[in-house]
Design a protein around this motif. Structure first.
Motif, short mmCIF file in Angstrom:
data_model
loop_
_atom_site.label_atom_id
_atom_site.label_comp_id
_atom_site.label_asym_id
_atom_site.label_seq_id
_atom_site.Cartn_x
_atom_site.Cartn_y
_atom_site.Cartn_z
N HIS A 205 -0.92 44.68 -19.88
CA HIS A 205 -2.17 44.88 -20.62
C HIS A 205 -2.70 46.29 -20.36
O HIS A 205 -3.76 46.64 -20.84
CB HIS A 205 -3.22 43.85 -20.19
CG HIS A 205 -3.67 44.01 -18.77
ND1 HIS A 205 -2.96 43.51 -17.71
CD2 HIS A 205 -4.75 44.64 -18.24
CE1 HIS A 205 -3.59 43.81 -16.59
NE2 HIS A 205 -4.67 44.50 -16.87
N GLU A 206 -1.93 47.09 -19.60
CA GLU A 206 -2.35 48.44 -19.25
C GLU A 206 -1.75 49.45 -20.24
O GLU A 206 -0.53 49.64 -20.26
CB GLU A 206 -1.92 48.78 -17.83
CG GLU A 206 -2.48 47.85 -16.77
CD GLU A 206 -1.95 48.18 -15.40
OE1 GLU A 206 -2.35 49.23 -14.85
OE2 GLU A 206 -1.12 47.41 -14.88
N PRO A 207 -2.59 50.11 -21.04
CA PRO A 207 -2.07 51.06 -22.04
C PRO A 207 -1.25 52.19 -21.44
O PRO A 207 -0.24 52.60 -22.03
CB PRO A 207 -3.34 51.59 -22.72
CG PRO A 207 -4.37 50.53 -22.49
CD PRO A 207 -4.05 49.95 -21.14
N ASP A 208 -1.65 52.71 -20.27
CA ASP A 208 -0.92 53.83 -19.70
C ASP A 208 0.48 53.40 -19.23
O ASP A 208 1.43 54.20 -19.28
CB ASP A 208 -1.70 54.45 -18.53
CG ASP A 208 -2.00 53.44 -17.43
OD1 ASP A 208 -2.14 52.25 -17.75
OD2 ASP A 208 -2.10 53.85 -16.26
N VAL A 209 0.63 52.15 -18.82
CA VAL A 209 1.95 51.64 -18.46
C VAL A 209 2.80 51.45 -19.72
O VAL A 209 3.97 51.83 -19.76
CB VAL A 209 1.82 50.30 -17.69
CG1 VAL A 209 3.19 49.67 -17.49
CG2 VAL A 209 1.14 50.54 -16.34
N ALA A 210 2.19 50.88 -20.76
CA ALA A 210 2.93 50.65 -22.01
C ALA A 210 3.37 51.96 -22.65
O ALA A 210 4.45 52.04 -23.24
CB ALA A 210 2.06 49.86 -22.98
#
Length: 376
Positions: A205-210
């Protein structure tokens, strides 16, 4: 990435029956993950991404639709066959690690091999190699409570890799880690994807990880709302079937007849029509709407003022309208047969024959031949 995909879903749905109430968690998802691909599944809470992960990992079966893992339809497999498929083809990394608390890192990593019936000596050797791959060769005998959170996640990744899976599923792999350790785990997953060729799918759910994943699949309301997979349609060739050379910067729609030469760097607006034989040197700027007869030559830097009217074979600037045989400047009104320059008032009835040349600055006729009154 050719051949049989790591997994493929076609119109997959999943409906749960809870106390007589049907809850549709997935409403028809289709996707294809190639061998060696690295993708992220993201979406808000309740979007269906965890349900999708369970299906992709063969931990559950779809209600309708087709789901193939390593080319096998999981709906057609028995529970034992599903267990074998998970053990041999899929590696799991969980947010909460799921390590056996009273077991060493070495034996935690070797556990999947024990279910395969691999002899103890071989599985310990392979487990040690997997832990070395994730940078924990010095922690073989440590139990989970003797390891940091980042080290426990590395042990979990080593356990997922020890069986040489073709698909690695990571469910919120950085969820219980601090930012720095989370980045280290992501670096490790990316490196393993490149080195082993296993397809990696992570749920987050983490945009920076995605954003670190080359491909991102956005799940919302049980549907695949957006997929950043590259469009297989080839980009159009902008130079094909046009009169433009690469780098000339000319707009489409300019029509050119045979024999016309134009050097790179000439800016021409769309709509210019030219007859065969016309040459233009670099640096000549002409506005749209200029019409020129064959055989006319103009060098760079020649300026003509509006108001000069000439017969056939003479050049004129944009905006000049000509009736048959008659030259007029823009905005000049004249009756049939009467010639008048801009700003010069003449009485009706003054006639001039064709062939009169007038100087644009002096306002006087030059070489007048014909009848009538000569204007100042």
């Amino acid at each position: 990435m050719s051949g049989t995909p790591a997994l493929e879903a076609v119109d997959v749905t999943r409906t749960y029956e809870l106390d007589g109430v049907s809850v549709q968690a997935l409403k028809g998802v289709s996707l294809r993950i190639a061998q060696g691909e690295y993708a992220a599944i993201l979406g808000p809470s309740g979007s269906g991404k965890s349900t999708l992960m369970h299906l992709l990992g063969a931990l559950d079966r779809p209600t309708t639709g087709t789901l193939r893992v390593a080319g096998r339809d999981i709906s057609a497999l028995s529970p034992d066959e599903l267990a074998e498929l998970r053990n041999t083809h899929i590696g799991f990394v969980f947010q909460s690690f799921h390590l056996l608390a009273r077991t060493s890192a070495l034996d935690n990593v070797g556990l999947p091999l024990a279910y395969r019936g691999v002899p103890k000596a071989e599985r310990r050797e392979r487990a040690a190699a997997a832990l070395e791959t994730v940078g924990l060769a010095h922690r073989l005998g440590h139990r989970p409570n003797q390891l940091s959170g980042g080290e426990q996640q590395r042990v979990a990744i080593a356990r997922a890799l020890v069986g040489n899976p073709r698909l690695l599923l990571a469910d919120e792999p950085t969820g219980n880690l601090d930012t720095r350790t989370g980045h280290e785990v992501m670096d490790l997953l990316e490196r393993l994807n490149a080195e082993t060729g296993a397809a990696v799918i992570l749920v987050t759910h983490e945009p920076d990880v995605a954003e670190r994943a080359p491909r991102r699949l956005h799940v919302r309301d049980g549907l695949l709302a957006h997929d950043t997979a590259p469009d297989p349609t080839p980009a159009p060739d902008r130079n094909r079937a046009t009169d433009r050379d690469p780098g000339t910067g000319r707009d489409p729609g300019i029509s050119r007849d045979a024999g016309i030469e134009r050097d790179a760097g000439i800016g021409c607006d769309a709509g210019i029509e030219r007859d065969a034989g016309i040459e233009r040197d670099a640096g000549i700027g002409r506005d749209a709407g200029i019409w020129r007869d064959a055989g006319i030559w103009r060098d760079a830097g020649i300026g003509r003022d509006g108001g000069i009217g000439r017969d056939g074979g003479i050049e004129r600037d944009a905006g000049i309208d000509r009736d048959a045989g008659i030259d007029r400047d823009a905005g000049i009104g004249r009756d049939g047969g009467i010639g008048r320059d801009a700003g010069i008032g003449r009485d009706g009835g003054i006639g001039r024959d064709a062939g009169i040349e007038r100087d644009g600055e002096s306002g006087r006729d030059v070489g007048v031949e014909g009848e009538g009154v000569e204007g100042a």
